[in-house]
Design an enzyme around this catalytic site. Structure first.
Site, mmCIF file in Angstrom:
data_model
loop_
_atom_site.group_PDB
_atom_site.id
_atom_site.type_symbol
_atom_site.label_atom_id
_atom_site.label_comp_id
_atom_site.label_asym_id
_atom_site.label_seq_id
_atom_site.Cartn_x
_atom_site.Cartn_y
_atom_site.Cartn_z
ATOM 1 N N ASN A 117 -9.747 5.069 2.655
ATOM 2 C CA ASN A 117 -8.743 4.799 1.629
ATOM 3 C C ASN A 117 -8.413 6.058 0.831
ATOM 4 O OD1 ASN A 117 -7.239 2.326 1.266
ATOM 5 N ND2 ASN A 117 -9.206 1.264 1.308
ATOM 6 N N ASP B 274 -9.905 1.381 -3.976
ATOM 7 C CA ASP B 274 -8.926 1.372 -2.880
ATOM 8 C C ASP B 274 -8.140 2.685 -2.918
ATOM 9 O OD1 ASP B 274 -6.965 0.686 -0.957
ATOM 10 O OD2 ASP B 274 -7.129 -1.422 -1.462
ATOM 11 N N GLU C 159 0.839 -1.207 0.000
ATOM 12 C CA GLU C 159 0.000 0.000 0.000
ATOM 13 C C GLU C 159 0.873 1.256 0.000
ATOM 14 O OE1 GLU C 159 -2.690 1.549 -0.157
ATOM 15 O OE2 GLU C 159 -4.394 0.223 0.191
#
Length: 300
Positions: free
Chosen positions: A145, A195, A17
């Site tokens: 997110n 996301d 991420e």
């Protein structure tokens, strides 16, 4: 349109991420949230390395006064390589631990950061200001997110993943306040969930789809312009980098491999497909724009 997808590094990230381009050092950093690692890729040498091992890091931002502002699963603090995190906010806030997911630096040097509690009640999206204040932006957020900004800074975009929506708000870039929430994009139940995201120099949004194996480019009105498919189904975030800001870096995650369905998989999901764990890059004819830096002073 055909794209050349390069696998840049494969650290088998459980939850790869938070890619962030560092224009001062011309490197890309990213994190593996649930193994407590952070990595760096240097395009000049083609080499990648681990630069942090410790607490779970949900997100971070380059900090104007040095180092990075980290949002871990226990608080907000400043960090330099080779040192421990110097926490500014830690422990309980509003009766709960500060366990963060995605974050973003604001135009005014603040940090937007959302909490996430797996299997617990929803989290909260906060704004942390350099003067030490904490401000609530959104409550009852399920999975905080992607955050992005229109080039003129009049609009800010935010993703609460399980809603399948990308929301837009009016932004007061000086104060950091949000208002006038509306839905810009809604993904279908056969497309995965939105996301992480970034915004390019033309004001188009690039949204990574967890379970969808692609990054989708939307115009400022929410209309799809293109999508780029990657050889991993759990594309988790995207960020422009490179000396010309025309390289799109995309993180992926292997979380859930061999496990029972999590409930976020799209209709018709291929459970035998590769979920991810590597960092990818695709070079484009589109230029991104630099992300903002936080402006926090180091504790004395």
């Amino acid at each position: 349109m055909a794209y050349e997808i390069e696998m840049i590094a494969d650290f088998k990230c459980r939850v790869g991420e938070g890619p962030v381009w560092d224009p001062k050092r011309q490197v890309l950093d990213w994190t593996d949230i649930q193994t407590g690692r952070m990595f760096e890729f240097d395009p000049a040498t083609g080499e990648s390395r681990k630069i942090y091992q410790g607490e779970y890091i949900g997100g971070y931002a380059n900090n104007k006064q040095g180092g990075k502002l980290m949002a871990s699963w226990s608080g907000i603090g400043l960090w330099r390589e080779g040192e421990d995190i110097s926490y500014i906010h830690q422990g309980l806030y509003r009766g709960r631990n500060m366990q963060f997911n995605d974050v973003s630096a604001s135009p005014a040097g603040q940090l937007y950061a959302g909490t996430y509690y797996d299997g617990d009640p929803p989290g909260t999206l906060y704004r942390f200001d350099p003067d030490g204040s904490i401000n609530l932006i959104e409550d009852n957020v399920r999975i905080s997110n992607g955050i992005g900004y229109s080039p003129d800074l009049s609009t800010i975009y935010f993703i609460d993943s399980p809603t399948r929506k990308v929301s837009a708000y009016d932004l007061d870039a000086k104060s950091g306040d949000w208002s006038n929430k509306r839905t810009l994009v809604t993904l279908g139940d056969n497309e995965g969930i939105p996301d992480g995201m970034t915004v390019d120099g033309e004001g188009f949004l690039w949204v990574a789809t967890w379970g969808g194996g692609c990054v989708i480019r939307f115009d400022p009105d929410g209309k799809e312009e293109r999508r780029i498919h990657f050889p991993a189904t759990q594309t988790s975030s995207a960020m422009f980098g490179g000396k010309d800001l025309n390289e799109l870096y995309v993180t992926t995650a292997w979380q859930g491999t061999g496990e029972a369905p999590a409930g976020f998989e799209p209709v018709g999901y291929d459970f035998s497909a590769h979920r991810g764990g590597a960092l990818y890059r695709v070079k484009l004819d589109i230029q991104g724009k630099l992300e903002f830096e936080t402006d926090f002073a180091w504790p004395e």
